[in-house]
Enzyme design. Sequence first.
Site, PDB file in Angstrom:
ATOM      1  N   THR A  12       0.817  -1.212   0.000  1.00  0.00           N
ATOM      2  CA  THR A  12       0.000   0.000   0.000  1.00  0.00           C
ATOM      3  C   THR A  12       0.850   1.260   0.000  1.00  0.00           C
ATOM      4  O   THR A  12       0.515   2.248  -0.655  1.00  0.00           O
ATOM      5  CB  THR A  12      -0.943   0.006   1.216  1.00  0.00           C
ATOM      6  OG1 THR A  12      -1.824  -1.109   1.131  1.00  0.00           O
ATOM      7  CG2 THR A  12      -1.774   1.285   1.259  1.00  0.00           C
ATOM      8  N   SER A  54       1.143  -7.296  -1.191  1.00  0.00           N
ATOM      9  CA  SER A  54       1.680  -8.360  -0.335  1.00  0.00           C
ATOM     10  C   SER A  54       0.774  -9.583  -0.283  1.00  0.00           C
ATOM     11  O   SER A  54       1.202 -10.651   0.163  1.00  0.00           O
ATOM     12  CB  SER A  54       1.942  -7.844   1.080  1.00  0.00           C
ATOM     13  OG  SER A  54       0.752  -7.642   1.803  1.00  0.00           O
ATOM     14  N   THR A  84       0.970  -4.590   4.144  1.00  0.00           N
ATOM     15  CA  THR A  84       0.645  -4.964   5.522  1.00  0.00           C
ATOM     16  C   THR A  84       0.000  -6.343   5.644  1.00  0.00           C
ATOM     17  O   THR A  84       0.100  -6.984   6.691  1.00  0.00           O
ATOM     18  CB  THR A  84      -0.296  -3.929   6.160  1.00  0.00           C
ATOM     19  OG1 THR A  84      -1.509  -3.845   5.395  1.00  0.00           O
ATOM     20  CG2 THR A  84       0.367  -2.557   6.228  1.00  0.00           C
ATOM     21  N   ASP A  85      -0.661  -6.825   4.592  1.00  0.00           N
ATOM     22  CA  ASP A  85      -1.478  -8.034   4.725  1.00  0.00           C
ATOM     23  C   ASP A  85      -0.662  -9.269   5.092  1.00  0.00           C
ATOM     24  O   ASP A  85      -1.136 -10.125   5.845  1.00  0.00           O
ATOM     25  CB  ASP A  85      -2.263  -8.296   3.435  1.00  0.00           C
ATOM     26  CG  ASP A  85      -3.400  -7.299   3.251  1.00  0.00           C
ATOM     27  OD1 ASP A  85      -3.682  -6.541   4.198  1.00  0.00           O
ATOM     28  OD2 ASP A  85      -4.002  -7.277   2.160  1.00  0.00           O
TER      29      ASP A  85
END
EC number: 3.5.1.1
Length: 331
Positions: A12, A54, A84-85
């Site tokens: 992101t 990710s 972040t995932d």
Amino acid sequence: MKNILLIATGGTIASVHTDMGLSPSTQADELLKFVPEVKEFANVKVKQVLNIDSTNIEPEHWIKISEVIKENYDYDGFVITHGTDTMAFTAAALSYLIQNSEKPIILTGAQKPISERITDGIKNLKDAIRFASEDNVRGVYIVFDGKAIVGTRAKKLRSKSFSAFDSINYPNAAFIDGNKIYRYVDEEVNKEEVKFYDKLNPKVFNLKLTPGMEPDILNYIFKFYDGVILETYGVGGIPFESRRNFLKELNKHKDKIVVIATQVMLEGSDAMTYEVGYRFLKSQKVIEAYDMTVEACLVKLMWILAITKDYDEVRKLFYKKINKDILRGED
């Protein structure tokens, strides 16, 4: 000033709006332009390794990132921008692929693209570079929303808020407030030299038990996977009192590696507490995760099964504490 290598992988923080939603495209050198003040405390060079969401990260990418760090290990520290995932999985993976590092390996990212007017990307990137430039920081961490979290202890808890990550069953290692860093966990002095590993066995399945699940799913899983992380109920409960008898089914696969974890995020497992766990522990060889995160369990087993499939050796390596990944374990 410390020499820091910024390794960009997408996520992101590097995304822009497209007709199909946010998609990574911002390059590493562009990311660095959003934090010009880091020149005051670090010499930062950049390397673009990936530029993907990710969600698309796989074990082969973890190995690639590790190889880049190995090839550039003359730097004083490393900052990896990442989506972040799956960041918690990558942080755990690098903790096992790069052991005894005397240098900081810091992952960070954002919940909003760094190019947006309101973003957490600028703060997170600046904080990560600052923490990587701090003296006596060793090993893998996630730096996010002012917190430094040990790489094997991080979990994403919020899907949208800036405070996306927290440390599970372990204190936050530090807090970053502007140019100040408050550290709460002492660094362990490495007695061994840094060691890089270049293999993982991705044939590890994470099975989360749910009421009504048919236990014969295990027959299918064990055809294709060498190990299973079993996310059990509570402190380690596995159902046995009905036709959906998981204990009976598991006993057919005593040659496979099974790790008991818990679906409950905090405080860990203790499967001996109730009959629903005690029966399983006494019926076959099994490894219990105790206070480890599921992310760390999964990747640690991938690392171990790339080395050995012998139960006794797997158990020994699983209970070897690496980057603070387990507090309660067995010899």
